[in-house]
Motif scaffolding. Structure first.
Motif, PDB file in Angstrom:
ATOM      1  N   GLN A  34       0.708  -1.224  -0.059  1.00 45.27           N
ATOM      2  CA  GLN A  34       0.216  -0.210   0.034  1.00 45.27           C
ATOM      3  C   GLN A  34       0.903   1.241   0.001  1.00 45.27           C
ATOM      4  OE1 GLN A  34      -1.129   1.737   3.571  1.00 45.27           O
ATOM      5  NE2 GLN A  34      -0.646   3.051   2.073  1.00 45.27           N
ATOM      6  N   VAL A  35       1.796   1.066   0.797  1.00 44.14           N
ATOM      7  CA  VAL A  35       2.907   2.500   0.693  1.00 44.14           C
ATOM      8  C   VAL A  35       3.487   2.763  -0.609  1.00 44.14           C
ATOM      9  CG1 VAL A  35       4.872   3.372   2.092  1.00 44.14           C
ATOM     10  CG2 VAL A  35       3.142   2.068   3.215  1.00 44.14           C
ATOM     11  N   LEU A  36       3.930   1.394  -1.313  1.00 41.39           N
ATOM     12  CA  LEU A  36       4.633   1.703  -2.550  1.00 41.39           C
ATOM     13  C   LEU A  36       3.876   1.919  -3.556  1.00 41.39           C
ATOM     14  CD1 LEU A  36       6.729  -1.729  -2.410  1.00 41.39           C
ATOM     15  CD2 LEU A  36       7.242   0.545  -2.081  1.00 41.39           C
ATOM     16  N   ALA A  37       2.317   1.721  -3.211  1.00 45.38           N
ATOM     17  CA  ALA A  37       1.349   2.288  -4.543  1.00 45.38           C
ATOM     18  C   ALA A  37       1.165   3.647  -4.186  1.00 45.38           C
ATOM     19  CB  ALA A  37      -0.020   1.498  -4.019  1.00 45.38           C
ATOM     20  N   LEU A  38       1.087   4.133  -3.237  1.00 46.15           N
ATOM     21  CA  LEU A  38       1.172   5.603  -2.856  1.00 46.15           C
ATOM     22  C   LEU A  38       2.136   6.332  -3.432  1.00 46.15           C
ATOM     23  CD1 LEU A  38      -0.120   7.987  -1.645  1.00 46.15           C
ATOM     24  CD2 LEU A  38       0.693   7.649   0.594  1.00 46.15           C
ATOM     25  N   GLU A  39       3.385   5.680  -3.126  1.00 48.00           N
ATOM     26  CA  GLU A  39       4.745   6.359  -3.715  1.00 48.00           C
ATOM     27  C   GLU A  39       4.561   6.437  -5.225  1.00 48.00           C
ATOM     28  OE1 GLU A  39       8.508   8.041  -2.344  1.00 48.00           O
ATOM     29  OE2 GLU A  39       6.501   7.748  -1.474  1.00 48.00           O
ATOM     30  N   ALA A  40       4.333   5.335  -5.690  1.00 47.91           N
ATOM     31  CA  ALA A  40       4.169   5.457  -7.246  1.00 47.91           C
ATOM     32  C   ALA A  40       3.387   6.623  -7.688  1.00 47.91           C
ATOM     33  CB  ALA A  40       3.543   4.188  -7.665  1.00 47.91           C
ATOM     34  N   LEU A  41       2.189   6.930  -6.899  1.00 49.57           N
ATOM     35  CA  LEU A  41       1.574   8.109  -7.533  1.00 49.57           C
ATOM     36  C   LEU A  41       2.116   9.160  -7.376  1.00 49.57           C
ATOM     37  CD1 LEU A  41      -1.873   7.235  -5.841  1.00 49.57           C
ATOM     38  CD2 LEU A  41      -1.366   6.794  -8.277  1.00 49.57           C
ATOM     39  N   PHE A  43       5.124   9.767  -7.978  1.00 48.91           N
ATOM     40  CA  PHE A  43       6.023   9.949  -8.960  1.00 48.91           C
ATOM     41  C   PHE A  43       5.386   9.964 -10.251  1.00 48.91           C
ATOM     42  CE2 PHE A  43       9.216   8.231  -5.843  1.00 48.91           C
ATOM     43  CZ  PHE A  43      10.340   8.952  -6.299  1.00 48.91           C
ATOM     44  N   GLY A  44       4.017   9.895 -10.336  1.00 47.42           N
ATOM     45  CA  GLY A  44       3.361  10.058 -11.595  1.00 47.42           C
ATOM     46  C   GLY A  44       3.047   8.771 -12.273  1.00 47.42           C
ATOM     47  N   TRP A  45       3.219   7.763 -11.673  1.00 48.40           N
ATOM     48  CA  TRP A  45       3.027   6.283 -12.254  1.00 48.40           C
ATOM     49  C   TRP A  45       2.056   5.659 -11.504  1.00 48.40           C
ATOM     50  CZ3 TRP A  45       8.920   5.682 -10.452  1.00 48.40           C
ATOM     51  CH2 TRP A  45       9.816   6.616 -11.258  1.00 48.40           C
ATOM     52  N   GLU A  46       1.582   4.804 -12.179  1.00 43.81           N
ATOM     53  CA  GLU A  46       0.387   3.979 -11.673  1.00 43.81           C
ATOM     54  C   GLU A  46       1.166   2.719 -10.680  1.00 43.81           C
ATOM     55  OE1 GLU A  46      -2.749   4.360 -12.135  1.00 43.81           O
ATOM     56  OE2 GLU A  46      -2.416   5.884 -13.373  1.00 43.81           O
ATOM     57  N   PRO A  47       0.207   2.443  -9.772  1.00 42.61           N
ATOM     58  CA  PRO A  47       0.747   1.414  -8.773  1.00 42.61           C
ATOM     59  C   PRO A  47       1.306   0.141  -9.582  1.00 42.61           C
ATOM     60  CG  PRO A  47      -1.032   2.570  -8.003  1.00 42.61           C
ATOM     61  CD  PRO A  47      -0.997   3.024  -9.396  1.00 42.61           C
ATOM     62  N   GLU A  48       0.400  -0.258 -10.610  1.00 40.38           N
ATOM     63  CA  GLU A  48       0.544  -1.858 -11.280  1.00 40.38           C
ATOM     64  C   GLU A  48       1.816  -1.596 -12.061  1.00 40.38           C
ATOM     65  OE1 GLU A  48      -2.963   0.495 -13.270  1.00 40.38           O
ATOM     66  OE2 GLU A  48      -2.267  -0.014 -11.217  1.00 40.38           O
ATOM     67  N   ASP A  49       2.301  -0.367 -12.518  1.00 40.44           N
ATOM     68  CA  ASP A  49       3.391  -0.348 -13.271  1.00 40.44           C
ATOM     69  C   ASP A  49       4.857  -0.566 -12.573  1.00 40.44           C
ATOM     70  OD1 ASP A  49       1.928   0.622 -15.308  1.00 40.44           O
ATOM     71  OD2 ASP A  49       2.320   2.840 -15.084  1.00 40.44           O
ATOM     72  N   VAL A  50       4.622  -0.385 -11.144  1.00 41.80           N
ATOM     73  CA  VAL A  50       6.033  -0.817 -10.208  1.00 41.80           C
ATOM     74  C   VAL A  50       5.539  -1.991  -9.381  1.00 41.80           C
ATOM     75  CG1 VAL A  50       6.490   1.584 -10.194  1.00 41.80           C
ATOM     76  CG2 VAL A  50       5.174   0.825  -8.502  1.00 41.80           C
ATOM     77  N   GLY A  51       4.617  -2.821  -9.858  1.00 36.37           N
ATOM     78  CA  GLY A  51       4.332  -4.041  -8.863  1.00 36.37           C
ATOM     79  C   GLY A  51       3.783  -3.746  -7.681  1.00 36.37           C
ATOM     80  N   ALA A  52       3.188  -2.767  -7.459  1.00 41.03           N
ATOM     81  CA  ALA A  52       2.720  -2.382  -6.035  1.00 41.03           C
ATOM     82  C   ALA A  52       1.020  -2.527  -5.727  1.00 41.03           C
ATOM     83  CB  ALA A  52       3.314  -0.726  -5.669  1.00 41.03           C
ATOM     84  N   GLY A  53       0.760  -2.301  -4.833  1.00 44.53           N
ATOM     85  CA  GLY A  53      -0.562  -2.256  -4.669  1.00 44.53           C
ATOM     86  C   GLY A  53      -1.051  -3.699  -4.032  1.00 44.53           C
ATOM     87  N   GLY A  54      -2.147  -4.374  -4.400  1.00 43.94           N
ATOM     88  CA  GLY A  54      -2.747  -5.628  -3.922  1.00 43.94           C
ATOM     89  C   GLY A  54      -3.623  -5.363  -2.912  1.00 43.94           C
ATOM     90  N   ALA A  55      -4.040  -6.361  -2.091  1.00 43.91           N
ATOM     91  CA  ALA A  55      -4.889  -6.319  -1.093  1.00 43.91           C
ATOM     92  C   ALA A  55      -4.669  -5.660  -0.023  1.00 43.91           C
ATOM     93  CB  ALA A  55      -5.373  -7.673  -0.564  1.00 43.91           C
ATOM     94  N   SER A  56      -5.695  -4.910   0.520  1.00 42.19           N
ATOM     95  CA  SER A  56      -5.677  -3.963   1.629  1.00 42.19           C
ATOM     96  C   SER A  56      -6.680  -3.793   2.484  1.00 42.19           C
ATOM     97  CB  SER A  56      -4.682  -2.676   1.245  1.00 42.19           C
ATOM     98  OG  SER A  56      -4.882  -1.747   2.417  1.00 42.19           O
ATOM     99  N   GLU A  57      -6.723  -3.829   3.574  1.00 40.83           N
ATOM    100  CA  GLU A  57      -7.959  -3.824   4.507  1.00 40.83           C
ATOM    101  C   GLU A  57      -8.173  -2.300   4.729  1.00 40.83           C
ATOM    102  OE1 GLU A  57     -10.349  -6.165   5.091  1.00 40.83           O
ATOM    103  OE2 GLU A  57      -8.940  -7.209   3.708  1.00 40.83           O
ATOM    104  N   ALA A  58      -7.488  -1.218   4.371  1.00 45.72           N
ATOM    105  CA  ALA A  58      -7.770  -0.164   4.669  1.00 45.72           C
ATOM    106  C   ALA A  58      -8.922   0.734   4.255  1.00 45.72           C
ATOM    107  CB  ALA A  58      -6.357   0.949   4.207  1.00 45.72           C
ATOM    108  N   PRO A  59      -9.687   1.452   4.993  1.00 45.87           N
ATOM    109  CA  PRO A  59     -11.015   2.036   4.298  1.00 45.87           C
ATOM    110  C   PRO A  59     -11.050   3.102   3.244  1.00 45.87           C
ATOM    111  CG  PRO A  59     -10.697   2.216   6.693  1.00 45.87           C
ATOM    112  CD  PRO A  59      -9.391   2.057   6.203  1.00 45.87           C
ATOM    113  N   TRP A  60      -9.704   3.410   3.073  1.00 43.92           N
ATOM    114  CA  TRP A  60      -9.533   4.583   1.861  1.00 43.92           C
ATOM    115  C   TRP A  60      -8.366   4.020   1.016  1.00 43.92           C
ATOM    116  CZ3 TRP A  60     -12.949   8.338   3.257  1.00 43.92           C
ATOM    117  CH2 TRP A  60     -13.428   8.385   4.651  1.00 43.92           C
ATOM    118  N   VAL A  61      -8.737   4.674  -0.064  1.00 44.59           N
ATOM    119  CA  VAL A  61      -7.683   4.361  -1.228  1.00 44.59           C
ATOM    120  C   VAL A  61      -7.323   5.799  -1.917  1.00 44.59           C
ATOM    121  CG1 VAL A  61      -8.467   1.964  -2.059  1.00 44.59           C
ATOM    122  CG2 VAL A  61      -9.337   3.956  -3.064  1.00 44.59           C
ATOM    123  N   PRO A  62      -6.012   5.781  -2.284  1.00 47.84           N
ATOM    124  CA  PRO A  62      -5.476   6.871  -2.875  1.00 47.84           C
ATOM    125  C   PRO A  62      -5.785   7.258  -4.365  1.00 47.84           C
ATOM    126  CG  PRO A  62      -3.695   5.515  -2.733  1.00 47.84           C
ATOM    127  CD  PRO A  62      -4.967   5.026  -1.893  1.00 47.84           C
TER     128      PRO A  62
END
Length: 692
Positions: A34-41, A43-62
């Motif tokens: 989840q941290v890597l997915a936010l970090e990708a954003l 830099f202006g990149w999509e999370p899937e472009d850097v292999g980040a993201g996946g399942a998360s139980e957080a109530p919010w998504v960036p």
């Protein structure tokens, strides 16, 4: 490997490097993803472009994130245990730091690998790293707990000693000024002999021969009486010179260590003057090094960036972009070599070390710098059918508004306070939404129309009282502004006339010293009780005051262990609750406003300072959302009094957050912002919505 695969691998490495030690993940793969997915954003990149993201139980998504703190040149992030210093050993940058037991360690700044260290013993203070040929020496002294000096920096007491970092062997004899009260030092060669230049409490800078313990030449007085904040040594036109930066003033001087006389050298002092103007541009750390025949200079300070350049650079390609990512003022900079190229190292006041490659541009252009006032968000309002987010720059005191649906659009400038904005609130009046701001130094309350960005009424002058916090309410059928002061008063103003609507609340007589008003909030009347003003004070309490009759309700509400810093009202069914946070007290308290009693046990989860608090609804249920220096945003179910889902993790401290109704949150972390929307399947959420 195909070009797109190489680019994906490069991006993934940059993102992972930038969160080498992410806050609050606890080693959990889902949290790290989840941290890597936010970090990708960022830099202006999509999370899937850097292999980040996946399942998360957080109530919010960036949804998006700004990238003012994104820097593709980043090589490594390290953290010092207690007190850190930077140095160069065999051409490579190193980090020296002491832990609480007095154990000194030396790590390679680029790889993070430990290179040396020894047990210095309790009561030892690290002053500087001093190169000596192929050896690296640590300049140490004792500690003086009550010494004067830079905030957070303990001064050395007793004589200074040089020790070999490999085994702690003393080199030379004890030396230094009276009591060894040195804050900064550097190694220098004078008359062919190694020496140490260091400051003294009298503001003078002296050169010492560690072999004899005697002073060499005369002292330099150019920074008296405050002394220097940083010392650097370099070769200029065939002779050794010292470059020093004045403590508190940031002025840069060049002088001869053999004579203590100043040397005119605009080539060294000129680049420093190119920094930001005013207080934000004050320099507290500077380094000058030669590499492959070129002289490089790097410097940083209150702006939390590290600027650098080659002194013989003709400037055809423009001045290199500053290195970014540090969250606290820069107190140390250094040059070294990483992968055969010059590397720049920055040390922040909080002990965080960042290492960057000396390339000119900080990113490839995809990162979004976002609103100019993105450093801190303070309020939101619905104006003309769209959301506006209001933020301010703590350094300039400027405020601005922008549409979160168009984060790349220009910021609408609103107002400015001398010395910064102490507090901010919004007020609805006859079909228009007003912004209320309080100034730190000018002690003015300004009221601005958010639709036109013009003053709605003349400012209210608080006179001798310094405003600390604001709230808005309806009093006698008209909008009112409540102002809490550092002098312990609460005043209720009519923004249209500038007159007081209620007698001023003054500190209780039992206060030998007036307690500051640290937080304010107002609730509307309900079926269960009247309209109430909630007053947080520096004595760790919250007091209730009935708004219409202007009289106290019961005794103080006690629970916090520090001054109450935030109060947020929440409607939960027919009840009106108040959630409170206090400085350096990581737990949140929830109170029944009608009875003044705590709703349940305090809400626990944060570690460290809670810096932000807001109320909203998630999936139809009332929630409180909090953020803190532990780099997390946590969501609390007000019905169940439990945390909802997993916390959202951030790569930097969370400094501010505010709600966009039920549509999402704007969170400020480090120098950046992100828009969060409810997760589709998050606990308590029945879907996502737009923030347009």
């Amino acid at each position: 490997m195909a070009e797109d695969e190489r680019e994906a691998a490069r991006r993934a490495e940059i993102v992972r490097r930038s969160v080498t030690q992410p806050r609050g993940t606890g080693g959990q793969d889902a949290a790290l993803g989840q941290v890597l997915a936010l970090e990708a954003l960022r830099f202006g990149w999509e999370p899937e472009d850097v292999g980040a993201g996946g399942a998360s139980e957080a109530p919010w998504v960036p949804v998006w994130a700004t990238g003012q703190g994104a820097d593709e040149r980043l090589v490594r992030v390290l953290r010092c245990a207690v007190d850190g210093r930077l140095g160069v050993w065999d051409g490579r940058p190193v980090v020296l730091d002491l832990d609480g037991r007095g154990d000194l360690r030396v790590r390679d700044a680029v790889t993070g690998v430990r290179r040396a260290g020894f047990a210095a013993g309790g009561g030892t203070r690290l002053v500087a790293a001093v190169p000596d040929g192929k050896r690296l020496l640590a300049l140490t002294g004792g500690e003086e707990a009550d010494g004067a000096g830079l905030p957070g920096r303990r001064e050395s007491a007793g004589a200074l000693r040089l020790r070999d970092v490999v085994d702690g062997t003393p080199v030379g004899v004890p030396f230094g000024p009276d009591k060894g009260l040195a804050m900064v030092a550097a190694g220098v060669v004078v008359g062919g002999r190694p020496a140490v230049v260091c400051d003294d409490r009298d503001g003078l800078v002296r050169v010492w021969d560690p072999a004899t313990g005697r002073e060499v030449g005369g002292p330099y007085a150019g920074h008296a009486p405050d002394g220097p904040a940083s010392l650097a040594v370099t070769e200029r036109n065939g002779r050794t010179v010292v470059v020093s930066v004045g403590r508190w003033t940031g002025d840069v001087r060049v002088w001869d260590p053999a004579t203590g006389r100043e040397v005119a050298d605009d080539g060294l002092t000129g680049p420093v003057r190119e920094g930001p103007p005013g207080k934000a541009g004050r320099i507290d750390a500077l380094c000058v090094r030669r590499y492959r025949g070129r002289t490089y200079i790097a410097f940083g300070g209150l702006a939390r960036t590290v600027r650098w350049r080659a002194l013989d650079d003709a400037g055809e390609n423009g001045v290199p972009e500053p290195f970014v990512g540090l969250e606290q003022p820069v107190v140390g900079v250094e040059f070294g070599v990483a992968d055969g190229q010059p590397a720049v190292v920055g040390l922040a006041f909080d002990g965080v070390v960042r290492v960057w490659r000396s390339e000119r541009r900080r990113h490839g252009g995809g990162a979004m710098d976002g609103p100019a006032t993105a450093r801190r968000v303070r309020a939101t309002a619905r104006v003309g059918g769209r959301w506006l987010v209001v933020g301010d720059d703590p350094d300039s005191g400027e405020t601005g508004a922008w549409n979160p649906a168009e984060p790349r659009a220009a910021v609408m400038a609103l107002t400015r306070h001398r010395g910064g904005v102490a507090a901010m609130a919004t007020l609805t009046e006859t079909g228009r939404t007003l912004l209320v701001t309080a100034g730190h130094e000018d002690r003015l309350i300004r009221i601005t129309d958010l639709a036109t960005a013009t003053a709605a009424y003349p400012p209210i002058d608080c006179g001798a009282e310094q405003p600390q916090c604001l709230a808005t309410a309806v009093v006698d059928g008209r909008p009112a502004v409540l102002v809490g002061s550092a002098e312990g008063t609460v005043r209720v103003w009519d923004p249209a006339t500038g007159r007081q609507l209620r007698p001023a609340l003054t500190p209780p007589r039992e206060d030998a010293v007036p307690r500051r008003i640290t937080a304010l909030a107002a609730t509307a009347s309900s079926d269960n009780g009247p309209a109430v003003v909630l007053i947080g004070r520096s004595d760790h309490t919250v007091r209730r005051w009935e708004l219409n009759h202007w009289q106290p309700l019961g005794g103080p509400m006690r629970g916090h262990r520090r001054a109450v810093s935030r109060i947020v009202p929440v409607r939960c069914g027919g009840d009106v609750l108040a959630v409170t946070a206090a400085a350096f007290d990581p737990q949140l308290w929830v109170w029944d406003v009608t009875t003044g009693r705590a709703r349940d046990a305090p809400l626990r989860g944060h570690r460290g300072l809670v810096t932000a608090l807001a109320a909203t609804r998630l999936g139809g249920r009332p929630v409180a959302v909090s953020g803190g220096h532990d780099g997390t945003v946590r969501t609390w179910d007000m019905r169940q009094m439990t945390e909802l889902g997993e916390p959202l993790r951030f790569p930097h401290r969370v400094g501010s957050l505010t709600a966009l109704g039920e549509e999402g949150l704007i969170v400020g972390f480090g120098d950046d912002l992100t828009l969060l929307r409810p997760a589709e399947r998050a606990p308590g959420s029945d879907g996502s919505s737009s923030a347009g």
